[in-house]
Every structure is written in structure tokens, then in C-alpha cells.
Design an enzyme around this catalytic site. Structure first.
Site, PDB file in Angstrom:
ATOM      1  CG  HIS A  39     102.688 -66.419 -22.848  1.00 14.57           C
ATOM      2  ND1 HIS A  39     101.739 -65.985 -21.959  1.00 14.57           N
ATOM      3  CD2 HIS A  39     102.475 -65.694 -23.972  1.00 14.57           C
ATOM      4  CE1 HIS A  39     100.987 -65.048 -22.524  1.00 14.57           C
ATOM      5  NE2 HIS A  39     101.430 -64.849 -23.751  1.00 14.57           N
ATOM      6  CG  HIS A  41     100.936 -64.487 -28.843  1.00 14.96           C
ATOM      7  ND1 HIS A  41      99.581 -64.417 -28.595  1.00 14.96           N
ATOM      8  CD2 HIS A  41     101.534 -64.055 -27.708  1.00 14.96           C
ATOM      9  CE1 HIS A  41      99.381 -63.942 -27.373  1.00 14.96           C
ATOM     10  NE2 HIS A  41     100.554 -63.728 -26.805  1.00 14.96           N
ATOM     11  CG  LEU A  42     103.345 -70.677 -32.451  1.00 14.80           C
ATOM     12  CD1 LEU A  42     103.153 -72.188 -32.586  1.00 14.80           C
ATOM     13  CD2 LEU A  42     104.803 -70.303 -32.718  1.00 14.80           C
ATOM     14  NE  ARG A  43     100.189 -62.553 -33.753  1.00 16.64           N
ATOM     15  CZ  ARG A  43      99.949 -62.037 -32.558  1.00 16.64           C
ATOM     16  NH1 ARG A  43      99.103 -62.618 -31.724  1.00 16.64           N
ATOM     17  NH2 ARG A  43     100.547 -60.938 -32.175  1.00 16.64           N
ATOM     18  CG  ASN A  67      95.980 -63.822 -28.812  1.00 14.75           C
ATOM     19  OD1 ASN A  67      96.744 -64.741 -29.097  1.00 14.75           O
ATOM     20  ND2 ASN A  67      96.409 -62.577 -28.647  1.00 14.75           N
ATOM     21  CE  LYS A 132      96.643 -65.092 -21.429  1.00 20.01           C
ATOM     22  NZ  LYS A 132      97.540 -64.678 -22.487  1.00 20.01           N
ATOM     23  CG  HIS A 169      96.583 -59.985 -20.430  1.00 21.30           C
ATOM     24  ND1 HIS A 169      97.491 -59.849 -21.453  1.00 21.30           N
ATOM     25  CD2 HIS A 169      96.422 -58.744 -19.915  1.00 21.30           C
ATOM     26  CE1 HIS A 169      97.844 -58.582 -21.559  1.00 21.30           C
ATOM     27  NE2 HIS A 169      97.208 -57.888 -20.633  1.00 21.30           N
ATOM     28  CG  HIS A 207     102.484 -61.363 -20.226  1.00 19.85           C
ATOM     29  ND1 HIS A 207     101.552 -60.759 -19.424  1.00 19.85           N
ATOM     30  CD2 HIS A 207     101.802 -61.867 -21.287  1.00 19.85           C
ATOM     31  CE1 HIS A 207     100.366 -60.882 -19.984  1.00 19.85           C
ATOM     32  NE2 HIS A 207     100.487 -61.557 -21.099  1.00 19.85           N
ATOM     33  CG  ASP A 280     103.467 -62.069 -24.489  1.00 17.05           C
ATOM     34  OD1 ASP A 280     102.683 -62.730 -25.188  1.00 17.05           O
ATOM     35  OD2 ASP A 280     103.219 -60.921 -24.076  1.00 17.05           O
ATOM     36  CG  HIS A 284     101.598 -57.307 -33.856  1.00 15.87           C
ATOM     37  ND1 HIS A 284     100.228 -57.417 -33.991  1.00 15.87           N
ATOM     38  CD2 HIS A 284     101.878 -57.573 -32.557  1.00 15.87           C
ATOM     39  CE1 HIS A 284      99.696 -57.722 -32.811  1.00 15.87           C
ATOM     40  NE2 HIS A 284     100.672 -57.832 -31.921  1.00 15.87           N
ATOM     41  CB  ALA A 296     100.352 -54.413 -27.718  1.00 18.42           C
TER      42      ALA A 296
HETATM   43  O1  DOR Z   1     101.899 -57.315 -26.223  1.00 17.72           O
HETATM   44  C1  DOR Z   1     101.104 -58.235 -26.312  1.00 17.72           C
HETATM   45  N1  DOR Z   1     100.838 -58.821 -27.499  1.00 17.72           N
HETATM   46  N2  DOR Z   1     100.491 -58.661 -25.205  1.00 17.72           N
HETATM   47  C2  DOR Z   1      99.504 -59.557 -25.254  1.00 17.72           C
HETATM   48  O2  DOR Z   1      98.976 -59.870 -24.226  1.00 17.72           O
HETATM   49  C3  DOR Z   1      99.042 -60.104 -26.556  1.00 17.72           C
HETATM   50  C4  DOR Z   1     100.091 -60.022 -27.570  1.00 17.72           C
HETATM   51  C5  DOR Z   1      99.596 -60.278 -28.977  1.00 17.72           C
HETATM   52  O3  DOR Z   1      98.826 -61.221 -29.179  1.00 17.72           O
HETATM   53  O4  DOR Z   1      99.994 -59.555 -29.877  1.00 17.72           O
HETATM   54 ZN    ZN Z   2     100.783 -63.233 -24.844  1.00 16.02          ZN
END
Ligand code: DOR
Ligand code: ZN
Length: 378
Positions: A39, A41-43, A67, A132, A169, A207, A280, A284, A296
């Protein structure tokens, strides 16, 4: 120490779990099979220059969250996203060996408009590992998520038919539900019913943050598993809130009380294959985190293994790390474990205070500037 925390009276050190030295005293170096991150997030686009190189340093397979803006909604999107990741991988400074080993696996983002045909195509694509489900409004970039989960039975039938895992989620999103109760309410009010109706659907509760979720997963058959992040093993809501708000500990689902953290550490280090690694890691830019309305997500891709090793060692269970990091996820997804290995060493490292991100921004990792007792052997 990061700029925003310079005057903070509370130093967010990893100090709340006493180390049990009796069990693994002799382990100063640990070689484990190469791990996977189930799990991450590479963006997208310019962010990939930082995130792909960090993830590929340690992990072979990574399950890439969908996402993006706009989200990865179908197989064509998934192919295009994977190509952008691979392009960035090739442009990186990583060794030829790491480039060859890195294997990003795609996920589709379930919306109100996803069709059973989308699921069939995904299952047959060879690149989509899972689907997802974000309840609409639950977290970052979840606005296109599912508004009525019970209306998606056609999708669950297709997932069951094609043996494609559903990644959840697991939080309800009603305004009136307290943020600290949202995971438990999801289990009781949503997931329990879905599992009764679709008893063979493979599900990963992503998570997890509560003892309720750990107990829930333990009570289900082997088709239900969970990922656990480093931050939920190492920290609790006191770290987030006592002595000043620490935005770099803010993620969703939010950190819970210490008793939950202890249970998560218990199950993660228990050797039970239902629990496996999913960072996870969610980048950001620093100024978007250190803000009046901070985003988040905790960024951990670059130091994930030393973080997990520190958590496991804190309870004398470093010997359980290989199962959690390198075996149980592969087993759940029906994939082989890797033959290559990586070595962790009980030599301290300092987590960088920040990394260059894109367009002049920076990225602050989890535990920025702090010392970790474990590092990766060069
Ligand atoms: O803290 C989080 N950030 N929880 C998530 O489910 C998504 C993630 C994000 O994409 O930034
Ligand atoms: Zn996530």
C-alpha cells in the site's frame, strides 16, 4: 528538527514503547527476503521523481494507490500510470539491479460508475492487482469514491468471480460520527454485512488503526487480511496532539489511543500471516502539511524498513519482521516470495529533515531529523 517544530516543547521521539532486550539481544544484523509494500502512494508526474526512487530502493513489488487527480479508473488509466512510473524509474539514479527488480502493481479506484466489465478487464489485464474502495469523502482525493457501498453489489460479485482483492479504506464518513470512531463503525455497520454476502471475496482492510480492526480481521477467514503502517505501530494520538499539534503525524485513519497501538504491535509481530506491510506512505509537500488545514498523510517510503525494524525490535520481535515484510503479503496475493535479500543493521541512522520534492517544494518524512536505531546495510 524541522523548522515548524523548532520551538515545540514536545519532542516527538520514539519513546513510548520499552524495548525488551531479553529476546533478540544477539540480533545485530538481520537479512530478510526483499520486501514488498502492499500500500503506497507514489502520486504522479513530477512527484514521481522523488517517490519512485525512494520506494524502489527497498521494495520490489509495490501496490500503487489510485487516488490521483483524476483517479485511475480503468485498465487504460492503469497502463498509462504504470508507464509514467516506469519512465521515472528508468530516469532515476538507481542501480540496474534495483530498476529490474522494482515492480509497481496497479489498482483501480472504485466509483459509483465502475462496471462489472471494468472489473473483468482489470482481472484479465495482468497489471491490476486489486481494486480500491474509498468511501466518498473519507480521505485525500476520495471525492470520486463510492457514495453508497451497498449499491455496489455487482462489483463485489465480479471481484469474487475474478478473485480480485478489494482494498478498503475502512472508515464511515458521516459528519456526526466522531473521527476516532469511524473505523470501528465501518466494521460494524458496513464490512460485517459485506462479508456475509460475499464470503469468498478477498479483502484487505488497509492501514488498520484499532484493536477492533485487529480483532475483526482475526475473527474472519483467510480471505480477510490487513496492512499496518509504521506510524500506527510507533505512535498514538498523544504524539499527534500533546504539547502542540504535529502535522507530520496526521494521517487517515487518524492515530488512536496507546492501547490500540499496543494491540497493532502485538498482531504485527505475532507471526500471523493475516497482517502484513503496507506503509501508506503518502507524500504531501511540507507547506501543505504545516498549514492551518494540513493534508493527511505520513511520508515513509525512504525509511520504511528502519522504521518497521525499530517498531518490531522495541518489543523484542525483530525475528518476526521477515514474515510481515516479505512473506505474508505475497502469500495473500498468491505471488512468489523474492529470492534476493536486504540486510538491516543495528547501526543508528538519522532520518533526513527533508527531501527536495517538485517545483521547489520539500517533503518532510515521518520522524524527520530523528535517530532510528536500525538502518539498511550498504
Ligand atoms: O493519510 C492518508 N493519506 N490516508 C489516506 O487514506 C490517503 C492518503 C493520501 O493519499 O494522502
Ligand atoms: Zn493510502
Amino acid at each position: 528538527m524541522i523548522a515548524a517544530q523548532q520551538d515545540c516543547p514536545f519532542t516527538p521521539v520514539y519513546d513510548n514503547i520499552e524495548r525488551d532486550d531479553t529476546m533478540t539481544d544477539s540480533i545485530r544484523e538481520l537479512t530478510i527476503l526483499q520486501p514488498d509494500d502492499w500500500h503506497i502512494h507514489l502520486r504522479d508526474d513530477k512527484a514521481l521523481a522523488t517517490t519512485v526512487a525512494h520506494a524502489a530502493q527497498s521494495f520490489n513489488r509495490v501496490i500503487c494507490m489510485p487516488n490521483l487527480v483524476p483517479p485511475v479508473k480503468n485498465v487504460d488509466d492503469a497502463h498509462a500510470y504504470r508507464a509514467r512510473i516506469i519512465q521515472q524509474l528508468q530516469a532515476s539514479d538507481l542501480s540496474a539491479e534495483r530498476k529490474a527488480a522494482f515492480d509497481p502493481r496497479m489498482t483501480l479506484y472504485l466509483t459509483d460508475n465502475t462496471t462489472a466489465n471494468d472489473i473483468e478487464m482489470a482481472a484479465k489485464s495482468g497489471i491490476v492487482q486489486a481494486v480500491k474502495l474509498y468511501p466518498a469523502g473519507a480521505t485525500t482525493n476520495s471525492a470520486d469514491g463510492v457514495t453508497d457501498i451497498n449499491a455496489r453489489v455487482d462489483i463485489f460479485e465480479a471481484l469474487e468471480k475474478y478473485n480480485l482483492p478489494l482494498l478498503l479504506h475502512g472508515e464511515v464518513t458521516h459528519d456526526h460520527v466522531d473521527i476516532f470512531d469511524r473505523e470501528k463503525r465501518f466494521l460494524d455497520e458496513v464490512l460485517a454485512q459485506i462479508i456475509i454476502k460475499f464470503p469468498t471475496m478477498k479483502i484487505v482492510l488497509e492501514h488498520i488503526t484499532t484493536s477492533d480492526a485487529a480483532d475483526f480481521v482475526l475473527a474472519q477467514g483467510n480471505q480477510v487480511a490487513a496492512t499496518i503502517t509504521p506510524q500506527h505501530l510507533m505512535f498514538n494520538r498523544n504524539h499527534l496532539l500533546v504539547g502542540g499539534i504535529k502535522p507530520h503525524f496526521y494521517c487517515l485513519p487518524i492515530l488512536k489511543r496507546e492501547s490500540h497501538q499496543k494491540v497493532l504491535l502485538d498482531v504485527a509481530t505475532s507471526g500471523n500471516p493475516k497482517f502484513f506491510l503496507g506503509t501508506d506512505s503518502a507524500p504531501h509537500a511540507t507547506d501543505a502539511k504545516e498549514s492551518a488545514c494540513g493534508c493527511a498523510g505520513c511520508y515513509s517510503a525512504s525509511t520504511a524498513l528502519p522504521l518497521y525494524a525499530t517498531a518490531f525490535d522495541s518489543v523484542g520481535k525483530i525475528d518476526k519482521l521477515e514474515g510481515f515484510a516479505s512473506r505474508f503479503g505475497a502469500q495473500f496475493y498468491g505471488l512468489p516470495v523474492h529470492e534476493s535479500t536486504i540486510t538491516l543493521i543495528n547501526t543508528p541512522m538519522q532520518v533526513p529533515t527533508d527531501y527536495p520534492y517538485f517545483d521547489g517544494s520539500s517533503l518532510t518524512p515521518l520522524m524527520a531529523g530523528e535517530m532510528l536505531p536500525w538502518s539498511i546495510k550498504a
